[in-house]
Structures are given as C-alpha cells and as structure tokens.
Design an enzyme around this catalytic site. Structure first.
Site, PDB file in Angstrom:
ATOM      1  N   SER A 281      48.990  26.723  50.895  1.00  0.00           N
ATOM      2  CA  SER A 281      49.346  25.428  50.301  1.00  0.00           C
ATOM      3  C   SER A 281      48.254  24.835  49.426  1.00  0.00           C
ATOM      4  O   SER A 281      48.539  23.978  48.582  1.00  0.00           O
ATOM      5  CB  SER A 281      49.697  24.429  51.414  1.00  0.00           C
ATOM      6  OG  SER A 281      48.610  24.306  52.324  1.00  0.00           O
ATOM      7  N   GLY A 316      51.528  26.926  54.284  1.00  0.00           N
ATOM      8  CA  GLY A 316      51.602  27.283  55.697  1.00  0.00           C
ATOM      9  C   GLY A 316      51.406  28.736  56.020  1.00  0.00           C
ATOM     10  O   GLY A 316      51.505  29.137  57.183  1.00  0.00           O
ATOM     11  N   ASN A 348      44.994  29.030  57.130  1.00  0.00           N
ATOM     12  CA  ASN A 348      45.965  29.203  58.214  1.00  0.00           C
ATOM     13  C   ASN A 348      45.680  30.417  59.088  1.00  0.00           C
ATOM     14  O   ASN A 348      46.291  30.567  60.147  1.00  0.00           O
ATOM     15  CB  ASN A 348      47.377  29.291  57.631  1.00  0.00           C
ATOM     16  CG  ASN A 348      47.744  28.041  56.860  1.00  0.00           C
ATOM     17  OD1 ASN A 348      47.592  26.927  57.359  1.00  0.00           O
ATOM     18  ND2 ASN A 348      48.211  28.207  55.623  1.00  0.00           N
ATOM     19  N   ASP A 466      45.587  14.189  53.805  1.00  0.00           N
ATOM     20  CA  ASP A 466      44.809  14.673  54.934  1.00  0.00           C
ATOM     21  C   ASP A 466      43.508  15.269  54.416  1.00  0.00           C
ATOM     22  O   ASP A 466      43.201  15.151  53.233  1.00  0.00           O
ATOM     23  CB  ASP A 466      45.608  15.701  55.757  1.00  0.00           C
ATOM     24  CG  ASP A 466      46.136  16.857  54.905  1.00  0.00           C
ATOM     25  OD1 ASP A 466      45.391  17.338  54.024  1.00  0.00           O
ATOM     26  OD2 ASP A 466      47.290  17.281  55.102  1.00  0.00           O
ATOM     27  N   HIS A 469      44.537  19.070  52.090  1.00  0.00           N
ATOM     28  CA  HIS A 469      45.350  19.169  50.881  1.00  0.00           C
ATOM     29  C   HIS A 469      44.962  18.120  49.839  1.00  0.00           C
ATOM     30  O   HIS A 469      44.858  16.935  50.157  1.00  0.00           O
ATOM     31  CB  HIS A 469      46.830  19.018  51.230  1.00  0.00           C
ATOM     32  CG  HIS A 469      47.309  20.040  52.192  1.00  0.00           C
ATOM     33  ND1 HIS A 469      47.360  19.816  53.556  1.00  0.00           N
ATOM     34  CD2 HIS A 469      47.719  21.322  51.995  1.00  0.00           C
ATOM     35  CE1 HIS A 469      47.819  20.902  54.163  1.00  0.00           C
ATOM     36  NE2 HIS A 469      48.027  21.830  53.235  1.00  0.00           N
TER      37      HIS A 469
END
Length: 500
Positions: A281, A316, A348, A466, A469
């Site tokens: 992402s 993700g 991830n 957050d 990102h």
C-alpha cells in the site's frame, strides 16, 4: 561449334543484351535530408525522446524504389552546415534524379560571431556580406545572407542533376492567444522566395504543422507532440506530424517525388517499454487520499511518451501473499524483454505467520521454511528473501530488469531520529539484490534523511491517517525522491527517462 562461338561473342560484344533474359535491377534513387536538429536530433535514435522529421519521412515513401538518407545535424545553420563540410559530403554523392530536402532557419537567427557557436546568418536573401574574424575557428570569414546559403545548396544540387525541395522551418511550441505564430515574415518567407526564384518546389511546413497543432490546442500538443521542457524539438509524434505535412503538401505540387508516396503508410513509432511497480500500500493506488502510495504521483516524473508506468502494487500484501494470491503470476505474465520491474516489500512481511491475515514471512533471506495450517489448507512459508529472490529470478527469465527498493520509513521518531529498519527488511532487501546482482535503492534511508532535514512538525502532515501511509502530499514527496535517485544514477540506466 562455330555457331556456339558466334553466340558467345555476340553476348560479350553487346553488353546491353541479357542472354539469360534477366532484366537488370532498377537503381534506387536517394532522398537526402539536410538541415538542423528538427530534421535529425542527435544520432537520430530518439535521445531524450526527441526526434526530427527526417527520421520518419521514409515511412511515407516506397522504400523499394527510394532510399532515404538523413544527413541533417543538430546545432547547424545554413551557414555552419556548409562551413563544416557537411553539404560537400552530400553534394559529392548526388546522382541525377536524387532529391534533396532542405530545411534551415532555427539556428540562423543566432549571433554572426561569438565564442559559443558563431552560426548566425544575415537576415534576408540579399547579396550583402559581413567580414569577420571568427572567434571560434580563428579564421577570416565572409558571412552571407540566409538566402545566399540556401541558394548555394539549391544550385549545387541542380548542377548534379538532383532535385532540391525547400521547406520552411517547423514551428516552435509557443502560443499566443490560442494560436502558434508563423515564420512567414522571416525564414519561412525567405525560404519561399528562394524556391520561387530558383523555380523549385516549396513546402510551407511551418504553416501546415502549426495549423494542425492548433486543432489540438496547447494542452493537447504539449506532452504529446512536444515536451513541456522543449518548445523547439519534437517528440516522435511531432516528428511524424511534420513528415506527414511534407507529404501532404508534396501531393499538391508537380514534383516527381510524389510518385513515390505510398497510399496507406504504416507508421511505426518507437516502442515504449513498461515500468512495473510491485509492492504494498505504500506504493499502491489505494483509492484513498489519506493513504496514497508513491506510485500514484510517480508517473509525472517519468517520460510517459516513451514509458508506460503500470502500478501493480496492492495494499496489505507481503511478498508471501502477493505470491500466494496469484498477483505475482498475473503481473509477471505481462513482463516483456526490456521492461523494468520495481520490487518493494517489507511492511506486511512483519505480520503474523500463522495467525489472522497469514501474511508474515520468515525473517532473513535463507532457505528455511515453516508449515502453516490455514483454512483447511497447508502452506509452506518461506523467508522474505526467498520470495523476493523468486520475483527477481522470474523477472530476469522474462528478459525484464528488476530493481529492488527498501520499504519506506514510518512516521516514528525514536530518540528524535526517523525509524530505520536497517537491521531487518532494509538489510535483507539489500542482501538479496547484491546476491542476485541487481540494482538496490535504499529508499528507507533516503526518505528518512529528508524527513529529518524537514523536521517532525513538517513531516506530520504527510501522514494524515496513520504512521505508515502517506497522503497525497507525502506520496509526492517520496515519488520525487525516487525520481531524483533514478535521475542521478548512471548504473541503473533510467536517467534519460526521468524528469526531475
């Protein structure tokens, strides 16, 4: 026996008789182009995405009957083209029936004498002269008018039995109130006047091309026919447009070259290569302004007239799930020789290996495995480095070029410094790249250094959702850093395709 000897002697004596009833192949005529960089840029290979119309005009002609030779040279004026001996090299090769396409003017407007280029000519078509001691060649020189130099090329060509054709210079990508100014009161006019006086074909390339460009509008022209950074030299489509104008106007004349024009030309533009973005992402288009991957704004820093940027990154995903879900196979099936593939994972891969999303990979780059039971299925999980190595090997097998990037840093500042993961995913990415002998970009450190220069307060708006990102502003900041690294790296070999 006497009859046989007689036949042999007859064949030898009369060379115009073909004893095998074979007709000699008709000799091709040659179409020469002489001019500046708008006719041939550089070596005529599209360096920097710039082309001249002389590189494409052969596609409009029957090349089984004519040969096109582009002898234009960038930076020359009608004067320096001859002073450098370039015209002499063409002149000596001319045969009766050959054609010479002539276009000068862009560089004739420069200074007559200076220490940089000294290529200007006297304006107009008269016989006035200016005597100088050339500051570059250190030689005494008599400088003539633009028309005088053009006329010399014409008369030289005629003396060899060749057929000269004069073009007005192509227009620049400059606009005034929605229109492109013509040069019909300067070099276009003077080119036309010489053609009329010498009784040869004149093609108003300037007006034809400008008229066509105006139908697209400035926004439709810039970025398609011309680059924003260069208003004089055409991109491939602009060069083709110029060539098509020459052919279009040629058809309206009585010039015999039009007999060699093909009815339905198949225009072949330079082939683009693809630049694939493979990652999570932090690279992907997530459809969320508050979580935008850097791959979204990245194309504006790439020469998309020569490169297709294809963003296959998916939010993700880890190296494991990108592989397991078939996303990698789907992407690699599109790779072609010459393509470039950016690989960036890590965020991830740190997830749980045997719980919840089942996306974590084993630490390191080793061959160790772990069997995981999930959803009534058994999965053999490999290391982060194992998955990344497989992607690199698959990319190479397709003839494409893999480039490994480290993951992006989070907006976390332990002890006042941006978090690095130099002892885990950054390190492992680098180790795999070195093992596989492919380029590695430490994007993590490059971004972290710039964040620290800005300071925590200015970086905070880059992360509206957050700490992982970026929003649009932060994504663009990262994309610029990627572009700058590529632009400054000669070994990676993409600097010619990057705008920065």
């Amino acid at each position: 026996m006497k009859i046989l000897k007689l036949l042999v002697l007859t064949c030898l004596s009369f060379t115009f008789i073909n004893c095998n009833n074979e007709q000699p192949a008709a000799k091709k005529i040659t179409v020469y182009t002489v001019g500046d960089s708008t006719v041939k840029n550089g070596q005529g290979k599209g360096d920097g995405g710039l082309w001249g119309w002389g590189d494409f005009i052969n596609q409009f002609l029957d090349t089984t009957k004519v040969t096109v030779k582009n002898h234009a040279l960038g930076g020359t004026s009608s004067r320096t083209y001859q002073n450098l001996g370039l015209w002499d090299s063409v002149h000596k090769k001319l045969n009766k029936g050959d054609y010479v396409l002539i276009q000068f003017g862009h560089n004739d407007n420069g200074p007559v004498n200076d220490t940089i280029r000294a290529r200007g000519t006297i304006k107009g078509i008269g016989d006035e002269t200016e005597e100088i001691d050339n500051l570059i060649t250190k030689e005494h020189e008599i400088v003539h008018s633009y028309g005088w130099y053009i006329r010399k090329i014409v008369t030289d060509a005629k003396a060899q039995g060749a057929i000269p054709i004069i073009m007005s210079p192509i227009p620049r990508n400059k606009w005034e109130n929605g229109t492109i100014p013509r040069n019909n009161q300067s070099y276009g006019l003077w080119a036309k006047q010489i053609a009329e006086q010498e009784g040869i074909t004149f093609i108003d390339l300037n007006n034809c091309m400008a008229s066509k460009l105006e139908t697209f509008g400035e926004t439709g022209v810039t970025g398609t026919y011309f680059y924003k950074r260069d208003h004089t030299h055409t991109a491939a489509k602009g060069a083709v447009l110029a060539a098509s104008c020459i052919i279009e106007d040629l058809k309206t004349t009585d010039n015999s070259l039009k007999e060699y024009v093909v009815d339905a030309p198949k225009i072949i533009l330079p082939k683009k290569f693809n630049m694939f973005l493979i990652g999570d992402s932090t690279m992907a288009n997530n459809g969320n302004d508050k979580a935008t991957g850097w791959g979204v704004p990245f194309p504006k820093y790439v020469d998309t007239m020569r490169v297709n940027v294809i963003n296959k990154a998916r939010g993700g995903r880890s190296t494991r799930t990108f592989t397991r879900e078939g996303l990698w196979d789907a992407a690699k099936n599109e790779f072609k020789p010459g393509d470039v593939v950016f690989l960036q994972f890590g965020h991830n891969d740190a997830g749980k290996i045997d719980k919840a999303k089942y996306r974590g990979s084993l630490h390191g780059i080793g061959e160790d495995t772990q069997v995981v039971e999930r959803d009534s299925l058994t999965e053999t999980v490999h290391s982060f480095g194992w998955y990344l190595t497989k992607m690199i090997e698959d990319t190479k097998a397709k003839g494409a070029k893999p480039i490994v990037l480290s993951l992006t840093p989070r907006n976390e500042w332990p002890k006042g410094k941006v978090e690095r993961r130099a002892d885990s995913y950054v390190l492992w990415s680098k180790q795999v790249a070195e093992k596989e002998n492919v380029p590695f970009i430490d994007l993590n450190d490059s971004i972290a250094v710039q964040y620290e220069l800005l300071g925590k307060a200015k970086v905070k708006p880059f992360f509206p959702q957050d700490h992982t990102h970026t929003g649009i502003e932060g994504a663009d900041f990262t994309a610029k850093i990627v572009a700058k690294i590529l632009k400054n790296s000669k070994p990676i070999g993409l600097r010619d395709y990057i705008f920065f």
